[in-house]
Design an enzyme around this catalytic site. Structure first.
Site, PDB file in Angstrom:
ATOM      1  N   THR A 158       0.871  -1.183   0.000  1.00 56.95           N
ATOM      2  CA  THR A 158       0.000   0.000   0.000  1.00 56.95           C
ATOM      3  C   THR A 158       0.908   1.234   0.000  1.00 56.95           C
ATOM      4  OG1 THR A 158      -0.246  -0.289   2.405  1.00 56.95           O
ATOM      5  CG2 THR A 158      -2.047  -1.054   1.011  1.00 56.95           C
ATOM      6  N   THR A 197       0.287  -7.119  12.962  1.00 54.41           N
ATOM      7  CA  THR A 197       0.338  -5.723  12.543  1.00 54.41           C
ATOM      8  C   THR A 197       0.769  -5.538  11.102  1.00 54.41           C
ATOM      9  OG1 THR A 197       1.093  -5.432  14.791  1.00 54.41           O
ATOM     10  CG2 THR A 197       0.873  -3.465  13.488  1.00 54.41           C
ATOM     11  N   GLU A 209       6.100   4.722   7.242  1.00 54.83           N
ATOM     12  CA  GLU A 209       5.710   5.873   6.429  1.00 54.83           C
ATOM     13  C   GLU A 209       6.543   7.104   6.774  1.00 54.83           C
ATOM     14  OE1 GLU A 209       1.072   4.711   5.492  1.00 54.83           O
ATOM     15  OE2 GLU A 209       1.527   5.962   7.218  1.00 54.83           O
ATOM     16  N   ASN A 218      -0.273  10.630   5.616  1.00 53.62           N
ATOM     17  CA  ASN A 218      -1.517  10.272   6.277  1.00 53.62           C
ATOM     18  C   ASN A 218      -2.560  11.379   6.238  1.00 53.62           C
ATOM     19  OD1 ASN A 218      -1.348   7.478   7.630  1.00 53.62           O
ATOM     20  ND2 ASN A 218       0.665   8.372   7.922  1.00 53.62           N
ATOM     21  N   SER A 271      -6.729  10.498  -0.879  1.00 57.06           N
ATOM     22  CA  SER A 271      -6.794  11.294  -2.099  1.00 57.06           C
ATOM     23  C   SER A 271      -6.246  10.535  -3.295  1.00 57.06           C
ATOM     24  CB  SER A 271      -5.981  12.581  -1.920  1.00 57.06           C
ATOM     25  OG  SER A 271      -6.526  13.329  -0.847  1.00 57.06           O
TER      26      SER A 271
END
Length: 431
Positions: free
Chosen positions: A174, A216, A304, A426, A431
């Protein structure tokens, strides 16, 4: 485990590395970008032993609930194992918070894959990752699964099959910036299986919404070692608790956490199964642990917006729970993580996190090192070379080591720093 067993890690490995399995990633249409792979399929040649660990998040996704049913998990957090033939994973849409419609989509996905592979729907395990609250369309599965199976059937030789396995690892990403995969092999010589070579292969994804409370992330592990479902489950749970459950990026536990393990036994056909207490089972456990810990570190390093992997080691705790609480609180601290991003050896933030962790210790006993530099001894500041600390912060991994001097227990957790990019990713995720 005997000294004669040597583990060999292959960074190019994947779930397709173990005998009896194939894996592939394709663009099925869950994502708008036609160049982005968005569906992975792992198929066993025959029905095989299967086990899993799942998220303990009460707001769990539909595929988690369906896979739990297929592996007869009595209750969340209890052992989940059984028999499986295939695993299908889509990225882009999590199929979480989608109600009865989401459950039906997950079940119909299993029906569709089972019909294509040639097995009952109950032998198909399913997982999803992506945006929560959006409904999952079945059309991409209807076209993507046959295309994936056709490509697997047309694969010409081991190199092509290996490439397909790496494509599967890319298809489940992702916000990951790179795929996470690998394999570990070990010889059966000296552990009761002369001439045999056993492999454990895996792929995993995870970069955000990462906080240990099962696994996780999403992962698929395969092995050609012979194990019964209950023993595979026991090995997987033990491994997850020392690897994936020691990772945190942002202290958020996902709705879709899933870790599957499949065992074909194809490396020792007709041989006895690995059983706990034997050298063979110990060798398998060690191989599984090494692979899981490697992937866990890779997830933390790829958090991230991360610029640094952070390793938090706590020693001298009174109990294992105290060690975990202390390390977890430091690893989750936004102040610690932003200090690392700013290349600031601010040990006071580590001390403050330890103090609120709930672990039992006396502050007068605590020692703290950052990047190998002593910065706190007996709860008091130690003069250190700030310029040397800045130089060491250029390394890709930052080690924070704590000794509570309260007992004999220890643990290690992996996390990453917080950068401006984390907020950007995040704040704009949908979007």
């Amino acid at each position: 485990m005997t000294d004669s067993v040597k583990l060999v890690f292959n960074p190019a490995g994947s779930p397709a590395s173990a005998r009896g399995f194939s894996a592939i990633g394709v663009h099925a249409g869950f994502r708008a970008d036609p160049e982005r792979l968005d569906m992975a399929l792992v198929v066993a040649d025959e029905p095989c032993a299967a086990a899993a660990t799942f998220t303990t998040n009460v707001f769990c996704a539909a595929p988690v609930r369906v896979s739990r049913e297929h592996l007869d998990e009595g209750a969340p957090g209890q052992p989940a194992y059984g028999c499986a033939r295939a695993v299908v994973i889509n990225s882009g849409i999590a199929n979480a918070a989608t109600g009865e419609r989401g459950l039906e989509a997950a079940r119909e996905t299993c029906e569709l894959v089972g019909e294509a592979v040639g097995c009952p729907a109950a032998e198909v395990l399913v997982a999803s990752t992506g945006v929560i609250g959006q409904h999952l369309r079945l059309e991409p599965f209807a076209t993507g699964v046959p295309a994936a199976l056709a490509a697997l059937a047309a694969a010409d030789g081991p190199e092509a099959r290996a490439d397909q396995g790496l494509a599967a690892a890319r298809a489940i990403m992702t916000t990951d910036t790179r795929p996470k995969h690998g394999a570990v092999t070990f010889s059966g010589d000296g552990i009761g299986y002369p001439g045999a070579t056993f492999t454990v292969g895996a792929m995993a994804k995870g970069a955000g919404m990462i906080m240990p409370n099962m696994a996780t992330m999403i992962a698929v592990i395969t092995t050609d070692a012979p194990l019964t479902p209950p023993d595979l489950s026991a090995a997987l749970t033990a491994s997850v608790n020392k690897s994936f459950n020691k990772v945190t990026v942002d202290s958020d536990t996902s709705t879709n956490d899933t870790c599957f393990a499949l065992a074909s036994g194809a490396a020792a056909p007709g041989g006895p199964t690995f059983t706990p207490g034997t050298p063979a089972f110990a060798a398998f456990q060690e191989a599984l642990d090494e692979l899981a810990c490697t992937l866990a570190r890779a997830m933390a390093a790829d958090g991230e917006g991360a610029t640094r992997l952070i390793t938090v080691t706590v020693r001298g705790a009174a109990t294992a729970d105290d060690a975990d609480a202390a390390a977890r609180t430091v690893a989750n601290s936004p102040l610690v993580k932003t200090a690392v991003y700013g290349h600031d050896a601010n040990w006071g933030r580590v001390a403050a996190a330890l103090g609120r962790s709930g672990a039992r210790f006396s502050q007068e006993d605590v020692d703290i090192d950052i990047l190998g530099l002593p910065v706190c001894r007996a709860g008091l500041v130690v003069d250190f070379d700030e310029d040397e600390a800045l130089r060491r912060f250029e390394e890709p991994e930052v080690a924070i080591e704590v000794d509570l001097h309260a007992g004999e227990e220890s643990t290690t957790m992996w996390t990453c720093d917080f950068s401006h990019e984390y907020v950007t990713i995040n704040g704009d995720y949908r979007s």
